[in-house]
Design an enzyme around this catalytic site. Structure first.
Site, PDB file in Angstrom:
ATOM      1  N   CYS A 191      -4.368   0.872  -2.160  1.00 31.87           N
ATOM      2  CA  CYS A 191      -4.211  -0.434  -1.498  1.00 31.87           C
ATOM      3  C   CYS A 191      -3.147  -1.284  -2.205  1.00 31.87           C
ATOM      4  O   CYS A 191      -2.937  -1.158  -3.417  1.00 31.87           O
ATOM      5  CB  CYS A 191      -5.512  -1.224  -1.554  1.00 31.87           C
ATOM      6  SG  CYS A 191      -6.862  -0.519  -0.616  1.00 31.87           S
ATOM      7  N   CYS A 236     -10.490  -5.020   0.201  1.00 29.47           N
ATOM      8  CA  CYS A 236     -11.628  -4.107   0.330  1.00 29.47           C
ATOM      9  C   CYS A 236     -12.508  -4.204  -0.923  1.00 29.47           C
ATOM     10  O   CYS A 236     -12.116  -4.798  -1.937  1.00 29.47           O
ATOM     11  CB  CYS A 236     -11.136  -2.676   0.533  1.00 29.47           C
ATOM     12  SG  CYS A 236     -10.556  -1.900  -0.983  1.00 29.47           S
ATOM     13  N   ASN A 296       0.840  -1.201   0.000  1.00 23.50           N
ATOM     14  CA  ASN A 296       0.000   0.000   0.000  1.00 23.50           C
ATOM     15  C   ASN A 296       0.876   1.252   0.000  1.00 23.50           C
ATOM     16  O   ASN A 296       1.973   1.266   0.575  1.00 23.50           O
ATOM     17  CB  ASN A 296      -1.008   0.003   1.161  1.00 23.50           C
ATOM     18  CG  ASN A 296      -0.386  -0.076   2.530  1.00 23.50           C
ATOM     19  OD1 ASN A 296       0.677  -0.669   2.705  1.00 23.50           O
ATOM     20  ND2 ASN A 296      -1.030   0.498   3.517  1.00 23.50           N
ATOM     21  N   ILE A 297       0.379   2.271  -0.656  1.00 24.03           N
ATOM     22  CA  ILE A 297       1.120   3.536  -0.772  1.00 24.03           C
ATOM     23  C   ILE A 297       0.154   4.666  -0.420  1.00 24.03           C
ATOM     24  O   ILE A 297      -0.837   4.873  -1.128  1.00 24.03           O
ATOM     25  CB  ILE A 297       1.663   3.739  -2.209  1.00 24.03           C
ATOM     26  CG1 ILE A 297       2.533   2.544  -2.632  1.00 24.03           C
ATOM     27  CG2 ILE A 297       2.447   5.051  -2.312  1.00 24.03           C
ATOM     28  CD1 ILE A 297       2.942   2.541  -4.100  1.00 24.03           C
ATOM     29  N   GLU A 298       0.448   5.350   0.681  1.00 20.80           N
ATOM     30  CA  GLU A 298      -0.471   6.400   1.140  1.00 20.80           C
ATOM     31  C   GLU A 298      -0.004   7.784   0.674  1.00 20.80           C
ATOM     32  O   GLU A 298       1.085   7.942   0.122  1.00 20.80           O
ATOM     33  CB  GLU A 298      -0.597   6.322   2.667  1.00 20.80           C
ATOM     34  CG  GLU A 298      -1.196   4.979   3.075  1.00 20.80           C
ATOM     35  CD  GLU A 298      -1.517   4.855   4.545  1.00 20.80           C
ATOM     36  OE1 GLU A 298      -1.026   5.672   5.356  1.00 20.80           O
ATOM     37  OE2 GLU A 298      -2.264   3.918   4.886  1.00 20.80           O
ATOM     38  N   GLU A 307      -3.327  -4.353  -3.034  1.00 23.57           N
ATOM     39  CA  GLU A 307      -3.878  -5.232  -4.076  1.00 23.57           C
ATOM     40  C   GLU A 307      -3.942  -4.526  -5.422  1.00 23.57           C
ATOM     41  O   GLU A 307      -3.655  -5.101  -6.464  1.00 23.57           O
ATOM     42  CB  GLU A 307      -5.299  -5.686  -3.703  1.00 23.57           C
ATOM     43  CG  GLU A 307      -5.381  -6.551  -2.468  1.00 23.57           C
ATOM     44  CD  GLU A 307      -5.638  -5.740  -1.203  1.00 23.57           C
ATOM     45  OE1 GLU A 307      -5.039  -4.650  -1.041  1.00 23.57           O
ATOM     46  OE2 GLU A 307      -6.434  -6.205  -0.373  1.00 23.57           O
ATOM     47  N   CYS A 353     -10.948  -3.030  -4.267  1.00 20.78           N
ATOM     48  CA  CYS A 353      -9.949  -3.970  -4.803  1.00 20.78           C
ATOM     49  C   CYS A 353     -10.627  -5.213  -5.369  1.00 20.78           C
ATOM     50  O   CYS A 353     -10.188  -5.759  -6.384  1.00 20.78           O
ATOM     51  CB  CYS A 353      -8.932  -4.348  -3.729  1.00 20.78           C
ATOM     52  SG  CYS A 353      -7.849  -2.964  -3.321  1.00 20.78           S
TER      53      CYS A 353
HETATM   54  N1  THU Z   1      -5.349  -1.379   2.635  1.00 22.74           N
HETATM   55  C1  THU Z   1      -4.824  -2.223   1.713  1.00 22.74           C
HETATM   56  O1  THU Z   1      -3.714  -2.004   1.223  1.00 22.74           O
HETATM   57  N2  THU Z   1      -5.557  -3.308   1.355  1.00 22.74           N
HETATM   58  C2  THU Z   1      -6.766  -3.652   1.894  1.00 22.74           C
HETATM   59  O2  THU Z   1      -7.366  -4.636   1.479  1.00 22.74           O
HETATM   60  C3  THU Z   1      -7.341  -2.838   2.958  1.00 22.74           C
HETATM   61  C4  THU Z   1      -6.656  -1.546   3.231  1.00 22.74           C
HETATM   62  C5  THU Z   1      -4.561  -0.215   3.031  1.00 22.74           C
HETATM   63  C6  THU Z   1      -5.090   1.112   2.551  1.00 22.74           C
HETATM   64  C7  THU Z   1      -4.519   2.052   3.585  1.00 22.74           C
HETATM   65  O3  THU Z   1      -3.224   2.424   3.197  1.00 22.74           O
HETATM   66  C8  THU Z   1      -4.432   1.228   4.856  1.00 22.74           C
HETATM   67  O4  THU Z   1      -4.519  -0.130   4.437  1.00 22.74           O
HETATM   68  C9  THU Z   1      -5.522   1.521   5.860  1.00 22.74           C
HETATM   69  O5  THU Z   1      -6.770   1.452   5.300  1.00 22.74           O
END
Ligand code: THU
Length: 126
Positions: free
Chosen positions: A53, A85, A42-44, A55, A88
């Protein structure tokens, strides 16, 4: 490779996650039909909504490398169970609604077909 090893691969990817806001590190590993394995995290972003996310990161990586059919995805996190989620699920379903999705919950490996996780999905009319 069995599902446990595959999840371990996704877990390793958590280490390079960029998640200073949620602090939830997520990793994913995706297998394409030809047996190639892709990894992503994941990259915020400071503007929260732009965060992506793990995925979808791994999916877009693989599609941009020419792959369009996938057999399996594993998702893991540093802190909690991470079934994909809804967004995804929809993104993955575009390419392979039959793929297997694996993750770990309370030490147990869960394996589901994507179309079990996203029944009656909207998609390209064939
Ligand atoms: N996140 C994912 O990478 N995959 C998921 O299936 C659920 C959520 C990440 C998004 C965000 O960076 C962090 O988790 C919190 O929601």
């Amino acid at each position: 490779m069995d599902n446990r090893q595959f999840i371990e691969m996704a877990k390793k990817e958590c280490k390079i996650s960029y998640s200073p806001y949620s602090k939830i590190k997520v990793g994913a590993a995706l297998v394409s039909e030809n047996g190639e394995i892709f990894e992503g995290c994941n990259i915020e972003n400071a503007s929260y909504g732009l965060s992506m996310c793990a995925e979808r990161v791994v999916l877009f990586k693989a599609v941009s490398e020419g792959q369009k059919k996938f057999t399996k995805i594993a998702v893991a996190s540093s802190s909690q169970a991470v079934p994909p989620c809804g967004a995804c699920r929809q993104a993955l379903s575009e390419f392979s609604p039959e793929m297997e999705v694996v993750w770990e919950e309370n030490g147990k490996i869960i394996s589901k077909k994507l179309n079990e996780l996203l029944p009656h999905s909207f998609g390209l009319k064939k």
